[in-house]
Design a protein around this motif. Structure first.
Motif, short mmCIF file in Angstrom:
data_model
loop_
_atom_site.label_atom_id
_atom_site.label_comp_id
_atom_site.label_asym_id
_atom_site.label_seq_id
_atom_site.Cartn_x
_atom_site.Cartn_y
_atom_site.Cartn_z
N LEU A 172 0.83 -1.20 0.00
CA LEU A 172 0.00 0.00 0.00
C LEU A 172 0.86 1.24 0.00
O LEU A 172 1.93 1.26 0.61
N LYS A 173 0.41 2.25 -0.67
CA LYS A 173 1.13 3.53 -0.70
C LYS A 173 0.69 4.36 0.50
O LYS A 173 -0.46 4.78 0.58
N ILE A 174 1.61 4.56 1.42
CA ILE A 174 1.31 5.37 2.61
C ILE A 174 2.13 6.65 2.64
O ILE A 174 1.80 7.58 3.36
N ALA A 175 3.21 6.69 1.85
CA ALA A 175 4.07 7.88 1.82
C ALA A 175 3.53 8.89 0.81
O ALA A 175 2.85 8.54 -0.15
N LYS A 176 3.87 10.13 1.04
CA LYS A 176 3.45 11.20 0.13
C LYS A 176 4.37 11.29 -1.08
O LYS A 176 4.03 11.90 -2.08
N GLU A 177 5.53 10.68 -0.99
CA GLU A 177 6.51 10.76 -2.07
C GLU A 177 6.02 10.04 -3.33
O GLU A 177 5.44 8.96 -3.27
N ASP A 178 6.28 10.63 -4.49
CA ASP A 178 5.87 10.03 -5.76
C ASP A 178 6.69 8.79 -6.11
O ASP A 178 6.28 7.98 -6.93
N THR A 179 7.86 8.65 -5.48
CA THR A 179 8.76 7.55 -5.84
C THR A 179 8.33 6.21 -5.23
O THR A 179 8.81 5.17 -5.64
N LYS A 180 7.44 6.24 -4.26
CA LYS A 180 7.04 5.01 -3.59
C LYS A 180 5.91 4.31 -4.36
O LYS A 180 4.92 4.93 -4.75
N PHE A 181 6.07 3.01 -4.59
CA PHE A 181 5.04 2.22 -5.24
C PHE A 181 3.94 1.90 -4.23
O PHE A 181 4.12 2.05 -3.03
N GLY A 182 2.83 1.40 -4.73
CA GLY A 182 1.80 0.92 -3.81
C GLY A 182 0.39 1.18 -4.28
O GLY A 182 0.12 2.06 -5.10
N LEU A 183 -0.50 0.37 -3.74
CA LEU A 183 -1.93 0.46 -4.04
C LEU A 183 -2.62 1.38 -3.03
O LEU A 183 -2.16 1.54 -1.91
#
Length: 222
Positions: free
Chosen positions: A114-125
């Motif tokens: 899951l994407k929990i970070a605000k950064e665009d570089t992090k993958f996730g649903l």
């Protein structure tokens, strides 16, 4: 401090319900063996080819975790031995994992990222996308995939307030998703926390931490 001493200190400090994944990416076989001889059995790699090469020469009771971003066309190379796949972030990838699991007569354990970070570089649903996947009829047909929980990565920041909030979000997601337990969705794992933030992650509910530099020293980038 030695690798074996770092392993000992970490294991003594972790709660009993938290598993330690020693992140061995880029590290030589000799380093992994030192950690192994200190009692560590779970190792995480982010490149499948590197993990395959290490699996071939290291003890066979090692549990190999794929912790990097996963390319679907490479799943086949690890399907015969991988213990847990951490970063699944699409239904197409799940379908490919299921296909390769069938070929190897295995049920492959996975975590949804899951994407929990605000950064665009992090993958996730997104949370809604995960919910859509695990409640769909198509997902229920994936007989050789077992989703054991979820994983996430916090923002790369020194602001502990942000990190803590993001980890708490992942735990809240986990608790909300548990109601959807099914034959191939059996959530018991919250994989979050790395060398710099694993203590905060544990305080916020992590049951699995991925620690590299605090065990092996500074990473060799490649």
């Amino acid at each position: 401090m030695s690798i074996s001493k770092n392993i000992e200190l970490l294991n003594n400090s972790l709660p009993k319900n938290v598993k330690l994944v020693a992140v061995s990416k880029t590290k030589p076989v000799s380093d992994i063996l030192e950690a192994y001889n200190a009692g560590q059995r779970i190792f995480g790699e982010n490149k499948i080819q590197e993990m395959v090469e290490k699996h071939e020469v290291l003890p066979k009771d090692i549990e190999w975790h794929m912790i990097g971003h996963l390319q679907r066309n490479k799943v086949k190379y690890m399907a015969s031995f991988v213990t847990l796949i951490h970063g699944v972030d699409s239904f197409k990838t799940l379908k490919e994992i299921n296909k390769q699991a069938i070929k190897n007569d295995r049920v492959l354990n996975c975590l949804l990222q899951l994407k929990i970070a605000k950064e665009d570089t992090k993958f996730g649903l997104s949370f809604n996308k995960v919910e859509d996947i695990i409640t769909s009829e198509d997902f229920k047909q994936l007989s050789n995939v077992n989703i054991k929980g979820i994983m996430g990565m916090a923002s790369f920041t020194d602001d502990e307030t942000i990190i803590r909030k993001e980890f708490k979000t992942l735990t809240d997601y986990f608790n909300a998703l548990k109601k959807h337990s099914s034959i191939n969705f059996n959530p018991t794992i919250i994989s979050m926390g790395m060398s710099g933030d694993y203590k905060i992650a544990i305080e916020e509910g992590s049951t699995m931490v991925r620690v590299g530099s605090a065990i092996f020293g500074t990473r060799n980038y490649k």
